[in-house]
Design a protein around this motif. Structure first.
Motif, PDB file in Angstrom:
ATOM      1  N   ASN A   1      10.456 -12.159  12.960  1.00 44.40           N
ATOM      2  CA  ASN A   1      10.790 -11.732  11.602  1.00 44.40           C
ATOM      3  C   ASN A   1       9.794 -12.348  10.639  1.00 44.40           C
ATOM      4  OD1 ASN A   1      13.521 -10.365  12.041  1.00 44.40           O
ATOM      5  ND2 ASN A   1      13.895 -12.374  12.950  1.00 44.40           N
ATOM      6  N   GLY A   2       9.448 -11.603   9.607  1.00 47.87           N
ATOM      7  CA  GLY A   2       8.509 -12.123   8.629  1.00 47.87           C
ATOM      8  C   GLY A   2       8.639 -11.399   7.304  1.00 47.87           C
ATOM      9  N   VAL A   3       8.092 -12.023   6.271  1.00 49.26           N
ATOM     10  CA  VAL A   3       8.122 -11.459   4.920  1.00 49.26           C
ATOM     11  C   VAL A   3       6.706 -11.476   4.355  1.00 49.26           C
ATOM     12  CG1 VAL A   3       9.010 -11.691   2.572  1.00 49.26           C
ATOM     13  CG2 VAL A   3      10.496 -12.205   4.513  1.00 49.26           C
ATOM     14  N   ASP A   4       6.253 -10.325   3.884  1.00 44.03           N
ATOM     15  CA  ASP A   4       4.997 -10.222   3.148  1.00 44.03           C
ATOM     16  C   ASP A   4       5.317 -10.086   1.660  1.00 44.03           C
ATOM     17  OD1 ASP A   4       3.746 -10.195   5.582  1.00 44.03           O
ATOM     18  OD2 ASP A   4       2.789  -8.237   5.332  1.00 44.03           O
ATOM     19  N   VAL A   5       4.524 -10.735   0.824  1.00 44.12           N
ATOM     20  CA  VAL A   5       4.622 -10.577  -0.628  1.00 44.12           C
ATOM     21  C   VAL A   5       3.252 -10.153  -1.130  1.00 44.12           C
ATOM     22  CG1 VAL A   5       5.135 -11.700  -2.827  1.00 44.12           C
ATOM     23  CG2 VAL A   5       6.408 -12.353  -0.778  1.00 44.12           C
ATOM     24  N   TYR A   6       3.214  -9.146  -2.002  1.00 43.79           N
ATOM     25  CA  TYR A   6       1.917  -8.680  -2.477  1.00 43.79           C
ATOM     26  C   TYR A   6       1.944  -8.369  -3.969  1.00 43.79           C
ATOM     27  CZ  TYR A   6       3.935  -3.948  -2.147  1.00 43.79           C
ATOM     28  OH  TYR A   6       4.729  -2.832  -2.310  1.00 43.79           O
ATOM     29  N   LEU A   7       0.771  -8.441  -4.567  1.00 43.01           N
ATOM     30  CA  LEU A   7       0.567  -8.073  -5.964  1.00 43.01           C
ATOM     31  C   LEU A   7      -0.523  -7.010  -5.994  1.00 43.01           C
ATOM     32  CD1 LEU A   7       1.538  -8.960  -8.852  1.00 43.01           C
ATOM     33  CD2 LEU A   7      -0.569 -10.301  -8.975  1.00 43.01           C
ATOM     34  N   SER A   8      -0.197  -5.839  -6.539  1.00 42.36           N
ATOM     35  CA  SER A   8      -1.161  -4.733  -6.582  1.00 42.36           C
ATOM     36  C   SER A   8      -1.522  -4.396  -8.016  1.00 42.36           C
ATOM     37  CB  SER A   8      -0.568  -3.478  -5.913  1.00 42.36           C
ATOM     38  OG  SER A   8      -0.432  -3.651  -4.525  1.00 42.36           O
TER      39      SER A   8
ATOM     40  N   VAL B   1      -8.789   3.180  -8.519  1.00 41.55           N
ATOM     41  CA  VAL B   1      -9.165   1.946  -7.825  1.00 41.55           C
ATOM     42  C   VAL B   1      -7.937   1.053  -7.716  1.00 41.55           C
ATOM     43  CG1 VAL B   1     -10.646  -0.087  -7.846  1.00 41.55           C
ATOM     44  CG2 VAL B   1     -11.519   2.093  -8.723  1.00 41.55           C
ATOM     45  N   ASN B   2      -7.691   0.525  -6.531  1.00 38.00           N
ATOM     46  CA  ASN B   2      -6.555  -0.374  -6.329  1.00 38.00           C
ATOM     47  C   ASN B   2      -7.012  -1.631  -5.600  1.00 38.00           C
ATOM     48  OD1 ASN B   2      -3.394  -0.744  -6.143  1.00 38.00           O
ATOM     49  ND2 ASN B   2      -4.236  -1.322  -4.151  1.00 38.00           N
ATOM     50  N   VAL B   3      -6.520  -2.771  -6.074  1.00 38.25           N
ATOM     51  CA  VAL B   3      -6.748  -4.045  -5.403  1.00 38.25           C
ATOM     52  C   VAL B   3      -5.386  -4.692  -5.166  1.00 38.25           C
ATOM     53  CG1 VAL B   3      -7.787  -6.329  -5.538  1.00 38.25           C
ATOM     54  CG2 VAL B   3      -9.009  -4.362  -6.464  1.00 38.25           C
ATOM     55  N   THR B   4      -5.127  -5.070  -3.922  1.00 40.29           N
ATOM     56  CA  THR B   4      -3.873  -5.722  -3.553  1.00 40.29           C
ATOM     57  C   THR B   4      -4.185  -7.083  -2.956  1.00 40.29           C
ATOM     58  OG1 THR B   4      -2.666  -3.659  -3.159  1.00 40.29           O
ATOM     59  CG2 THR B   4      -1.878  -5.613  -2.003  1.00 40.29           C
ATOM     60  N   LEU B   5      -3.427  -8.082  -3.372  1.00 41.54           N
ATOM     61  CA  LEU B   5      -3.532  -9.424  -2.792  1.00 41.54           C
ATOM     62  C   LEU B   5      -2.217  -9.699  -2.064  1.00 41.54           C
ATOM     63  CD1 LEU B   5      -5.375 -11.903  -2.567  1.00 41.54           C
ATOM     64  CD2 LEU B   5      -4.183 -12.851  -4.559  1.00 41.54           C
ATOM     65  N   ARG B   6      -2.301  -9.903  -0.756  1.00 34.81           N
ATOM     66  CA  ARG B   6      -1.105 -10.026   0.078  1.00 34.81           C
ATOM     67  C   ARG B   6      -0.986 -11.439   0.645  1.00 34.81           C
ATOM     68  NH1 ARG B   6       1.894  -6.201   3.212  1.00 34.81           N
ATOM     69  NH2 ARG B   6       0.455  -4.590   2.445  1.00 34.81           N
ATOM     70  N   ALA B   7       0.216 -12.013   0.538  1.00 35.16           N
ATOM     71  CA  ALA B   7       0.540 -13.268   1.211  1.00 35.16           C
ATOM     72  C   ALA B   7       1.282 -12.909   2.494  1.00 35.16           C
ATOM     73  CB  ALA B   7       1.401 -14.152   0.319  1.00 35.16           C
ATOM     74  N   THR B   8       0.707 -13.264   3.645  1.00 35.49           N
ATOM     75  CA  THR B   8       1.261 -12.788   4.910  1.00 35.49           C
ATOM     76  C   THR B   8       0.988 -13.756   6.050  1.00 35.49           C
ATOM     77  OG1 THR B   8       1.273 -10.930   6.471  1.00 35.49           O
ATOM     78  CG2 THR B   8      -0.830 -11.472   5.422  1.00 35.49           C
ATOM     79  N   ARG B   9       1.833 -13.672   7.075  1.00 32.99           N
ATOM     80  CA  ARG B   9       1.610 -14.365   8.349  1.00 32.99           C
ATOM     81  C   ARG B   9       1.625 -13.366   9.496  1.00 32.99           C
ATOM     82  NH1 ARG B   9       5.998 -18.928   8.984  1.00 32.99           N
ATOM     83  NH2 ARG B   9       7.339 -17.110   8.667  1.00 32.99           N
ATOM     84  N   ALA B  10       1.594 -12.057   9.163  1.00 32.36           N
ATOM     85  CA  ALA B  10       1.787 -11.009  10.168  1.00 32.36           C
ATOM     86  C   ALA B  10       0.573 -10.871  11.088  1.00 32.36           C
ATOM     87  CB  ALA B  10       2.074  -9.681   9.481  1.00 32.36           C
ATOM     88  N   ASN B  11       0.842 -10.795  12.381  1.00 40.94           N
ATOM     89  CA  ASN B  11      -0.197 -10.518  13.374  1.00 40.94           C
ATOM     90  C   ASN B  11      -0.207  -9.022  13.668  1.00 40.94           C
ATOM     91  OD1 ASN B  11      -0.417 -13.417  13.694  1.00 40.94           O
ATOM     92  ND2 ASN B  11       1.395 -13.310  15.013  1.00 40.94           N
TER      93      ASN B  11
END
Length: 294
Positions: A162-169, A181-191
């Motif tokens: 189980n995991g949670v991603d948080v992103y700002l787009s 144009v889109n830029v996303t910054l993602r905080a993740t631990r997903a493999n």
């Protein structure tokens, strides 16, 4: 005083007209592989469907991506509350092909469920098109993996299911240039986006990784573009050395929306090497997706 009032009086009917007509075609994006509105690989700050202020819209989609040694199928739905918020649900079914057989798990399938939520913070991609202010949204994705027979191996590698991603787009629509144009910054631990769990013995910490999309609107029904999604690589190195090294994802795509209820997307996707210790060649293929919107 008159100079101040005139632009305001002109802006009111223009804004009302924009709300009455709803969003422009393709400005709701398509359904990403995780279910959120955006491009095929990454979310945008836009909400799905063509709902505007005071309206509720919905989308449903099906996606298929076969590559050399694997295949991914996905489907899901989302609900948009005007241009303010979005809730999404996505299901993914990944066939491990020959890699599963090499691991002693023939017929291995990895199944993932993703619950997403997105909230627009500031900006309006259409109404702010004549300024440099982008539309900015905060998103969160809860992911649950059913790893089947691979679960003991993932546990030995320190990967959670189980995991949670948080992103700002941040999405900027340049109407004069027919470009988004889109830029996303993602905080993740997903493999591998969660299909191989979350975190590992190499690192259990979150990583901030960027994702970029550029789309050019050929006309009101057709768009072409490209995406790049960086990956956190949490299983490299492991007890298997670099056998699970993770590469970034990229694609070039074309999207067609004949009307506001249907859109079709095709893309040439490069997933890099997936489990290169067993399948060393790059995994490339043609992605296809159909979306229905209301």
């Amino acid at each position: 005083m008159i100079r101040t009032l005139v632009p305001l009086l002109l802006a009111v009917p223009l804004a009302c007209a924009a709300q009455a007509q709803g969003k422009l075609l393709l400005t709701g994006g398509v359904s990403s592989i995780d279910g959120a509105a955006g491009g095929g690989l990454t979310p945008w700050a836009l909400t799905g469907s063509y709902a505007t202020s005071g309206q509720i819209g919905a989308t449903a989609y099906f996606t298929r991506l076969p590559v050399q040694d694997y295949s991914l199928s996905g489907y899901g739905a989302s609900v948009a509350f005007g241009e303010r918020a979005e809730l999404s649900l996505a299901k993914q079914d990944f066939s491990a092909g020959g890699t599963g057989a090499a691991l002693g798990l023939p017929g291995l399938r990895l199944k993932q469920t993703i619950l997403g939520a997105k909230l627009r913070l500031v900006g309006d991609a259409v109404l702010d098109a004549d300024t440099w202010m982008p539309q900015i949204a905060l998103g969160v994705e809860y992911k649950h993996l059913d790893a089947g027979g691979l679960a003991p191996t993932l546990s030995a590698l320190g990967a959670k299911r189980n995991g949670v991603d948080v992103y700002l787009s941040a999405t900027k629509l340049l109407l004069a240039q027919s470009t988004l144009v889109n830029v996303t910054l993602r905080a993740t631990r997903a493999n591998q986006n969660g299909l191989l769990g979350f975190g590992g013995t190499a690192s259990s910490r979150y990583s901030l990784v960027p994702e970029v999309s550029v789309a050019y609107l050929i006309n009101k029904q057709w768009a072409i573009g490209a995406e790049y999604r960086m990956k956190p690589d949490k299983l490299n190195p492991s007890v298997l050395g670099d056998a699970l090294r993770e590469d970034d994802w990229k694609d070039v795509f074309v999207a067609w929306a004949p009307n506001k209820h249907l859109s079709l997307t095709a893309a040439y996707v490069d997933l890099g090497r997936v489990v290169p210790g067993i399948q060393p060649r790059r995994q490339r293929g043609v992605y296809g997706s159909i979306q229905f919107a209301y």
